[in-house]
Motif scaffolding. Structure first.
Motif, PDB file in Angstrom:
ATOM      1  N   ASN A 110      -4.181   0.868  -2.328  1.00 35.56           N
ATOM      2  CA  ASN A 110      -3.814  -0.566  -2.270  1.00 35.56           C
ATOM      3  C   ASN A 110      -3.286  -0.963  -3.635  1.00 35.56           C
ATOM      4  O   ASN A 110      -4.053  -1.327  -4.509  1.00 35.56           O
ATOM      5  N   VAL A 111      -1.975  -0.903  -3.789  1.00 34.24           N
ATOM      6  CA  VAL A 111      -1.392  -1.114  -5.116  1.00 34.24           C
ATOM      7  C   VAL A 111      -1.221  -2.598  -5.428  1.00 34.24           C
ATOM      8  O   VAL A 111      -1.491  -3.042  -6.534  1.00 34.24           O
ATOM      9  N   LEU A 112      -0.773  -3.387  -4.453  1.00 32.26           N
ATOM     10  CA  LEU A 112      -0.710  -4.844  -4.633  1.00 32.26           C
ATOM     11  C   LEU A 112      -1.639  -5.470  -3.602  1.00 32.26           C
ATOM     12  O   LEU A 112      -1.511  -5.220  -2.402  1.00 32.26           O
TER      13      LEU A 112
ATOM     14  N   ASN B 288       0.849  -1.189   0.000  1.00 31.21           N
ATOM     15  CA  ASN B 288       0.000   0.000   0.000  1.00 31.21           C
ATOM     16  C   ASN B 288       0.885   1.238   0.000  1.00 31.21           C
ATOM     17  O   ASN B 288       1.944   1.253   0.621  1.00 31.21           O
ATOM     18  N   PHE B 289       0.433   2.251  -0.711  1.00 32.58           N
ATOM     19  CA  PHE B 289       1.060   3.571  -0.588  1.00 32.58           C
ATOM     20  C   PHE B 289      -0.001   4.473   0.027  1.00 32.58           C
ATOM     21  O   PHE B 289      -0.953   4.853  -0.651  1.00 32.58           O
ATOM     22  N   GLY B 290       0.109   4.779   1.303  1.00 25.02           N
ATOM     23  CA  GLY B 290      -0.960   5.511   1.989  1.00 25.02           C
ATOM     24  C   GLY B 290      -2.234   4.695   1.907  1.00 25.02           C
ATOM     25  O   GLY B 290      -2.239   3.508   2.243  1.00 25.02           O
TER      26      GLY B 290
ATOM     27  N   TYR C  33      15.500  -1.211 -13.969  1.00 26.93           N
ATOM     28  CA  TYR C  33      14.310  -0.451 -13.600  1.00 26.93           C
ATOM     29  C   TYR C  33      13.762   0.311 -14.798  1.00 26.93           C
ATOM     30  O   TYR C  33      14.486   0.660 -15.724  1.00 26.93           O
ATOM     31  N   GLN C  34      12.458   0.582 -14.724  1.00 25.47           N
ATOM     32  CA  GLN C  34      11.800   1.332 -15.801  1.00 25.47           C
ATOM     33  C   GLN C  34      12.470   2.699 -15.976  1.00 25.47           C
ATOM     34  O   GLN C  34      12.638   3.168 -17.085  1.00 25.47           O
ATOM     35  N   ASP C  35      12.924   3.302 -14.863  1.00 21.76           N
ATOM     36  CA  ASP C  35      13.599   4.606 -14.975  1.00 21.76           C
ATOM     37  C   ASP C  35      15.124   4.435 -15.036  1.00 21.76           C
ATOM     38  O   ASP C  35      15.859   5.411 -14.916  1.00 21.76           O
TER      39      ASP C  35
ATOM     40  N   ASP D 217      -2.229  -3.446 -17.815  1.00 21.93           N
ATOM     41  CA  ASP D 217      -2.450  -2.064 -18.212  1.00 21.93           C
ATOM     42  C   ASP D 217      -1.584  -1.125 -17.355  1.00 21.93           C
ATOM     43  O   ASP D 217      -1.077  -1.531 -16.310  1.00 21.93           O
ATOM     44  N   ASN D 218      -1.438   0.115 -17.779  1.00 19.94           N
ATOM     45  CA  ASN D 218      -0.712   1.109 -16.987  1.00 19.94           C
ATOM     46  C   ASN D 218      -1.343   1.189 -15.594  1.00 19.94           C
ATOM     47  O   ASN D 218      -2.564   1.257 -15.472  1.00 19.94           O
ATOM     48  N   GLY D 219      -0.485   1.164 -14.582  1.00 19.96           N
ATOM     49  CA  GLY D 219      -0.985   1.311 -13.217  1.00 19.96           C
ATOM     50  C   GLY D 219      -1.464   0.017 -12.584  1.00 19.96           C
ATOM     51  O   GLY D 219      -1.943   0.022 -11.444  1.00 19.96           O
ATOM     52  N   ALA D 220      -1.315  -1.105 -13.276  1.00 19.82           N
ATOM     53  CA  ALA D 220      -1.796  -2.391 -12.736  1.00 19.82           C
ATOM     54  C   ALA D 220      -0.982  -2.841 -11.524  1.00 19.82           C
ATOM     55  O   ALA D 220      -1.446  -3.661 -10.731  1.00 19.82           O
ATOM     56  N   GLY D 221       0.249  -2.327 -11.401  1.00 19.11           N
ATOM     57  CA  GLY D 221       1.085  -2.701 -10.253  1.00 19.11           C
ATOM     58  C   GLY D 221       2.311  -3.515 -10.632  1.00 19.11           C
ATOM     59  O   GLY D 221       3.007  -4.041  -9.762  1.00 19.11           O
ATOM     60  N   LYS D 222       2.608  -3.580 -11.923  1.00 17.29           N
ATOM     61  CA  LYS D 222       3.722  -4.426 -12.400  1.00 17.29           C
ATOM     62  C   LYS D 222       5.065  -3.975 -11.814  1.00 17.29           C
ATOM     63  O   LYS D 222       5.828  -4.779 -11.273  1.00 17.29           O
ATOM     64  N   SER D 223       5.359  -2.681 -11.957  1.00 15.93           N
ATOM     65  CA  SER D 223       6.652  -2.186 -11.463  1.00 15.93           C
ATOM     66  C   SER D 223       6.718  -2.299  -9.945  1.00 15.93           C
ATOM     67  O   SER D 223       7.762  -2.656  -9.386  1.00 15.93           O
TER      68      SER D 223
ATOM     69  N   SER E  58       6.539  -6.116 -19.963  1.00 14.37           N
ATOM     70  CA  SER E  58       6.527  -5.515 -21.291  1.00 14.37           C
ATOM     71  C   SER E  58       5.105  -5.253 -21.755  1.00 14.37           C
ATOM     72  O   SER E  58       4.175  -5.984 -21.412  1.00 14.37           O
ATOM     73  N   HIS E  59       4.978  -4.189 -22.549  1.00 15.29           N
ATOM     74  CA  HIS E  59       3.696  -3.904 -23.207  1.00 15.29           C
ATOM     75  C   HIS E  59       3.694  -4.440 -24.630  1.00 15.29           C
ATOM     76  O   HIS E  59       2.698  -4.313 -25.338  1.00 15.29           O
ATOM     77  N   ASP E  60       4.815  -5.019 -25.057  1.00 20.12           N
ATOM     78  CA  ASP E  60       4.932  -5.509 -26.431  1.00 20.12           C
ATOM     79  C   ASP E  60       4.399  -6.957 -26.464  1.00 20.12           C
ATOM     80  O   ASP E  60       5.151  -7.918 -26.368  1.00 20.12           O
TER      81      ASP E  60
HETATM   82  N1  ATP Z   1       6.172   5.207  -4.540  1.00 21.63           N
HETATM   83  C1  ATP Z   1       4.856   5.315  -4.793  1.00 21.63           C
HETATM   84  N2  ATP Z   1       4.082   6.144  -4.065  1.00 21.63           N
HETATM   85  C2  ATP Z   1       2.762   6.256  -4.294  1.00 21.63           C
HETATM   86  N3  ATP Z   1       2.101   5.580  -5.271  1.00 21.63           N
HETATM   87  C3  ATP Z   1       2.816   4.759  -6.023  1.00 21.63           C
HETATM   88  C4  ATP Z   1       4.231   4.573  -5.847  1.00 21.63           C
HETATM   89  N4  ATP Z   1       4.668   3.681  -6.744  1.00 21.63           N
HETATM   90  C5  ATP Z   1       3.592   3.328  -7.466  1.00 21.63           C
HETATM   91  N5  ATP Z   1       2.480   3.970  -7.037  1.00 21.63           N
HETATM   92  C6  ATP Z   1       1.127   3.808  -7.587  1.00 21.63           C
HETATM   93  O1  ATP Z   1       0.874   2.423  -7.729  1.00 21.63           O
HETATM   94  C7  ATP Z   1       0.088   2.168  -8.883  1.00 21.63           C
HETATM   95  C8  ATP Z   1       0.771   1.112  -9.718  1.00 21.63           C
HETATM   96  O2  ATP Z   1       1.979   1.646 -10.236  1.00 21.63           O
HETATM   97  P1  ATP Z   1       3.035   0.771 -11.030  1.00 21.63           P
HETATM   98  O3  ATP Z   1       4.147   1.683 -11.358  1.00 21.63           O
HETATM   99  O4  ATP Z   1       3.335  -0.445 -10.274  1.00 21.63           O
HETATM  100  O5  ATP Z   1       2.199   0.400 -12.342  1.00 21.63           O
HETATM  101  P2  ATP Z   1       2.669  -0.368 -13.659  1.00 21.63           P
HETATM  102  O6  ATP Z   1       1.791  -1.556 -13.807  1.00 21.63           O
HETATM  103  O7  ATP Z   1       4.132  -0.586 -13.602  1.00 21.63           O
HETATM  104  O8  ATP Z   1       2.291   0.673 -14.808  1.00 21.63           O
HETATM  105  P3  ATP Z   1       3.085   1.093 -16.172  1.00 21.63           P
HETATM  106  O9  ATP Z   1       2.687   0.094 -17.201  1.00 21.63           O
HETATM  107  O10 ATP Z   1       2.495   2.439 -16.473  1.00 21.63           O
HETATM  108  O11 ATP Z   1       4.532   1.158 -15.890  1.00 21.63           O
HETATM  109  C9  ATP Z   1      -0.085   3.505  -9.584  1.00 21.63           C
HETATM  110  O12 ATP Z   1      -1.352   3.998  -9.252  1.00 21.63           O
HETATM  111  C10 ATP Z   1       1.011   4.356  -8.985  1.00 21.63           C
HETATM  112  O13 ATP Z   1       0.651   5.696  -8.974  1.00 21.63           O
END
Ligand code: ATP
Ligand code: MG
Length: 260
Positions: free
Chosen positions: A28-30, A23-25, A95-97, A48-54, A214-216
């Motif tokens: 509930n990310v995972l 969780n971030f605050g 890392y992605q970045d 999808d973007n934001g699914a929680g992969k990273s 990957s998105h590919d």
């Molecule tokens: N350090 C953090 N603090 C607060 N929220 C975060 C943090 N890291 C990720 N999140 C949130 O968690 C959610 C999932 O992010 P994550 O980067 O895991 O997605 P993703 O699946 O990798 O997306 P993408 O395909 O765009 O890379 C997003 O809503 C993001 O804003």
């Protein structure tokens, strides 16, 4: 965490993540993600973007400390408190970045925290072996097909694709157990992309566990041994590439269809 790393060749799975919660605050990310990686296999994580992969990948790399759940290596529970902890188990991450030091040279980035010392007394006095670090950096980047004019320049002066190459080269150089790659080809041209995919195949052939985000999707279908689909903080499907089409995966990603 300290002491000896577990023998990663033991047990069926190289790395198991069980019911990982992050969780971030109040976000509930995972929400209880269980994913296992096998040595010698490419496991793709799509969503999808934001699914929680990273966020998930960063719990395996020691960057994120989970709020609940367990990580196991070779069947034994481990708790990573830092990326160095994961590195001690031979787990390397792109890392992605990219996570490169912008002001550092290429060898300084590739050997960051693992600098080579000169032989003999000079080494005991802490003198760094820049020549060997340069040669070894050069070798791994050439193998990857990344062409760079000046290895002494600051990494920030490189193109996006070259920087991506440096981050991948660093992970390939040090990985002994698993390599985790978050969108490793996003900035690459076709030729370098193929070389990275080739490096991923070789890593699996060397018995590393490979996690590829990957998105590919066409490429994922071709490269992966197993595909995990994440949606809204959950792993909602775990499929073999031969069983699904790109269309099927997109439908599962978007929640238009449940996994088979
Ligand atoms: N350090 C953090 N603090 C607060 N929220 C975060 C943090 N890291 C990720 N999140 C949130 O968690 C959610 C999932 O992010 P994550 O980067 O895991 O997605 P993703 O699946 O990798 O997306 P993408 O395909 O765009 O890379 C997003 O809503 C993001 O804003
Ligand atoms: Mg991401």
């Amino acid at each position: 965490m300290s002491g000896q790393a577990a023998d990663p060749t033991q047990g069926g799975y190289a790395i198991e993540a069980v019911d990982i919660v992050k969780n971030f605050g109040s976000l509930n990310v995972l929400r209880g993600v269980s994913i296992a990686l096998r040595r010698g296999e490419v496991t793709a994580v799509v969503g999808d973007n934001g699914a929680g992969k990273s966020t998930f990948m960063k719990t395996l790399s020691g960057e994120n400390i989970p709020d609940a759940g367990e990580l196991r290596i070779g069947g034994r529970a481990v708790a990573f408190r830092s990326t160095q902890d994961a590195q001690r188990y031979g787990i390397e991450t792109v890392y992605q970045d990219l996570a490169l030091g912008p002001d550092l040279s290429i060898p300084a980035n590739i050997f960051l925290g693992r600098e080579l010392l000169q032989p003999g007394l000079r080494g005991r006095l802490g003198m760094i072996d820049r020549r060997r670090m340069l040669d070894e950096s050069h070798a791994v980047l050439v193998e990857l097909g990344v062409r760079i004019k000046s290895y002494r320049a600051a990494t920030q002066s490189l193109s996006g694709g070259q920087r991506q190459g440096v981050a991948i080269a660093r992970a390939l150089k040090w990985a002994r157990h698993a390599i985790l790659l978050d969108e490793p080809t996003a900035a690459l041209g076709a030729r370098q992309r193929d070389m990275v995919y080739e490096a991923i195949r070789k890593s699996a052939a060397r018995s590393l566990a490979v996690l590829l985000i990957s998105h590919d999707l066409p490429q994922v279908l071709e490269l992966a041994d197993r595909i995990i689909v994440m949606r809204q903080g959950r792993a909602v499907a775990n499929v073999l590439p031969a069983q699904v089409s790109v269309r099927d995966i997109v439908d599962i990603m978007l929640g238009a269809r449940e996994a088979a």
